[in-house]
Design an enzyme around this catalytic site. Structure first.
Site, PDB file in Angstrom:
ATOM      1  N   ASP A 265      -8.093   6.301  13.485  1.00 16.14           N
ATOM      2  CA  ASP A 265      -8.281   7.597  14.140  1.00 16.14           C
ATOM      3  C   ASP A 265      -9.344   8.368  13.353  1.00 16.14           C
ATOM      4  O   ASP A 265     -10.018   7.816  12.466  1.00 16.14           O
ATOM      5  CB  ASP A 265      -6.955   8.351  14.321  1.00 16.14           C
ATOM      6  CG  ASP A 265      -6.369   8.886  13.018  1.00 16.14           C
ATOM      7  OD1 ASP A 265      -6.978   8.676  11.938  1.00 16.14           O
ATOM      8  OD2 ASP A 265      -5.303   9.523  13.076  1.00 16.14           O
TER       9      ASP A 265
ATOM     10  N   CYS B 177      -4.969   5.281   9.717  1.00 13.98           N
ATOM     11  CA  CYS B 177      -4.853   6.684  10.121  1.00 13.98           C
ATOM     12  C   CYS B 177      -4.459   7.454   8.861  1.00 13.98           C
ATOM     13  O   CYS B 177      -4.607   6.935   7.750  1.00 13.98           O
ATOM     14  CB  CYS B 177      -3.871   6.872  11.288  1.00 13.98           C
ATOM     15  SG  CYS B 177      -2.140   6.522  10.939  1.00 13.98           S
TER      16      CYS B 177
ATOM     17  N   THR C 193      -1.509   8.409   7.555  1.00 15.60           N
ATOM     18  CA  THR C 193      -0.437   7.745   6.814  1.00 15.60           C
ATOM     19  C   THR C 193      -0.405   6.239   7.028  1.00 15.60           C
ATOM     20  O   THR C 193       0.284   5.533   6.287  1.00 15.60           O
ATOM     21  CB  THR C 193       0.931   8.288   7.281  1.00 15.60           C
ATOM     22  OG1 THR C 193       1.054   8.009   8.692  1.00 15.60           O
ATOM     23  CG2 THR C 193       1.061   9.780   7.028  1.00 15.60           C
TER      24      THR C 193
ATOM     25  N   HIS D 159       5.094 -14.195   3.993  1.00 18.03           N
ATOM     26  CA  HIS D 159       6.459 -14.306   4.515  1.00 18.03           C
ATOM     27  C   HIS D 159       6.607 -13.839   5.959  1.00 18.03           C
ATOM     28  O   HIS D 159       7.458 -14.366   6.677  1.00 18.03           O
ATOM     29  CB  HIS D 159       7.429 -13.506   3.636  1.00 18.03           C
ATOM     30  CG  HIS D 159       7.711 -14.164   2.322  1.00 18.03           C
ATOM     31  ND1 HIS D 159       8.718 -13.747   1.477  1.00 18.03           N
ATOM     32  CD2 HIS D 159       7.099 -15.214   1.693  1.00 18.03           C
ATOM     33  CE1 HIS D 159       8.730 -14.512   0.385  1.00 18.03           C
ATOM     34  NE2 HIS D 159       7.750 -15.396   0.491  1.00 18.03           N
TER      35      HIS D 159
ATOM     36  N   HIS E  12      10.427 -19.116   6.429  1.00 18.97           N
ATOM     37  CA  HIS E  12       9.822 -17.866   6.900  1.00 18.97           C
ATOM     38  C   HIS E  12       9.414 -17.967   8.365  1.00 18.97           C
ATOM     39  O   HIS E  12       9.458 -16.977   9.097  1.00 18.97           O
ATOM     40  CB  HIS E  12       8.631 -17.491   6.014  1.00 18.97           C
ATOM     41  CG  HIS E  12       8.992 -17.385   4.574  1.00 18.97           C
ATOM     42  ND1 HIS E  12       9.909 -16.454   4.117  1.00 18.97           N
ATOM     43  CD2 HIS E  12       8.610 -18.112   3.496  1.00 18.97           C
ATOM     44  CE1 HIS E  12      10.061 -16.613   2.807  1.00 18.97           C
ATOM     45  NE2 HIS E  12       9.288 -17.610   2.415  1.00 18.97           N
TER      46      HIS E  12
HETATM   47  C1  RB5 Z   1      -3.600  12.915  12.276  1.00 17.67           C
HETATM   48  O1  RB5 Z   1      -3.579  14.236  11.828  1.00 17.67           O
HETATM   49  C2  RB5 Z   1      -2.416  12.158  11.708  1.00 17.67           C
HETATM   50  O2  RB5 Z   1      -1.248  12.550  12.346  1.00 17.67           O
HETATM   51  C3  RB5 Z   1      -2.630  10.676  11.846  1.00 17.67           C
HETATM   52  O3  RB5 Z   1      -3.809  10.311  11.181  1.00 17.67           O
HETATM   53  C4  RB5 Z   1      -1.556   9.764  11.272  1.00 17.67           C
HETATM   54  O4  RB5 Z   1      -1.225  10.120   9.976  1.00 17.67           O
HETATM   55  C5  RB5 Z   1      -0.373   9.563  12.105  1.00 17.67           C
HETATM   56  O5  RB5 Z   1       0.509   8.747  11.836  1.00 17.67           O
END
Ligand code: RB5
Length: 151
Positions: free
Chosen positions: A12, A69, A71, A102, A137
């Protein structure tokens, strides 16, 4: 170049620079990189980018996919909704190696607000240099596939 060395990248808006750094890094290793964007920092929606990358892997066009993204979690969740995808978020090299050895993961998700670019590149290297061990596995991965088929 054979499909065995082709990899799709997507993200993203939060992760464009890290994605481009990964693309340059793995191209130097001989990977045929299919970078499907986005290319601008305009706010966008991670599910569509995770799904687009996952479809490239599920179709057989690419062997692996790397998605990013903030996280890593949202884009991983989206990718795993595509049939045949096994995608894990990794913030360490041990996990990145193990999801290949695995779990036979075919996609890796990274969170750029969790890790820095140096660690991201090391995690990518760990993921791409490991091989699925099969055996017991494979039985467990087959069980995951069966869950998907039954749902
Ligand atoms: C975008 O602000 C954020 O929500 C996205 O990059 C991500 O972390 C979502 O899981």
């Amino acid at each position: 170049m054979s499909a065995a060395k082709r990899i799709v990248l997507s993200s993203d808006h939060a992760a464009i620079e890290t994605r481009q750094a990964i693309a340059a890094h793995i191209e130097q290793q001989g990977w045929d990189v299919v970078d499907i964007g986005p290319t601008t920092a305009e706010s966008t929606h991670y599910p569509k980018h995770g799904a687009a990358a996952a479809q490239r892997v599920a179709s057989g066009d690419c062997t692996f996919g790397i998605v990013l993204c903030g996280t890593g979690q949202g884009i991983m969740l989206a990718a795993n909704k595509v049939k045949g995808i096994r995608c894990g978020v990794c913030s360490d090299t041990f996990s990145a190696r193990m999801i290949r050895q695995h779990n036979n993961a075919n996609m890796l998700a990274l969170g750029v607000r969790v890790i820095g670019d140096g660690l991201a590149l090391d995690i990518v290297d760990a993921f791409l240099s490991a091989e699925f061990e099969g055996g017991r596995h494979a039985t467990r991965v087959d069980m995951i596939d069966a869950l998907e088929a039954d749902s």
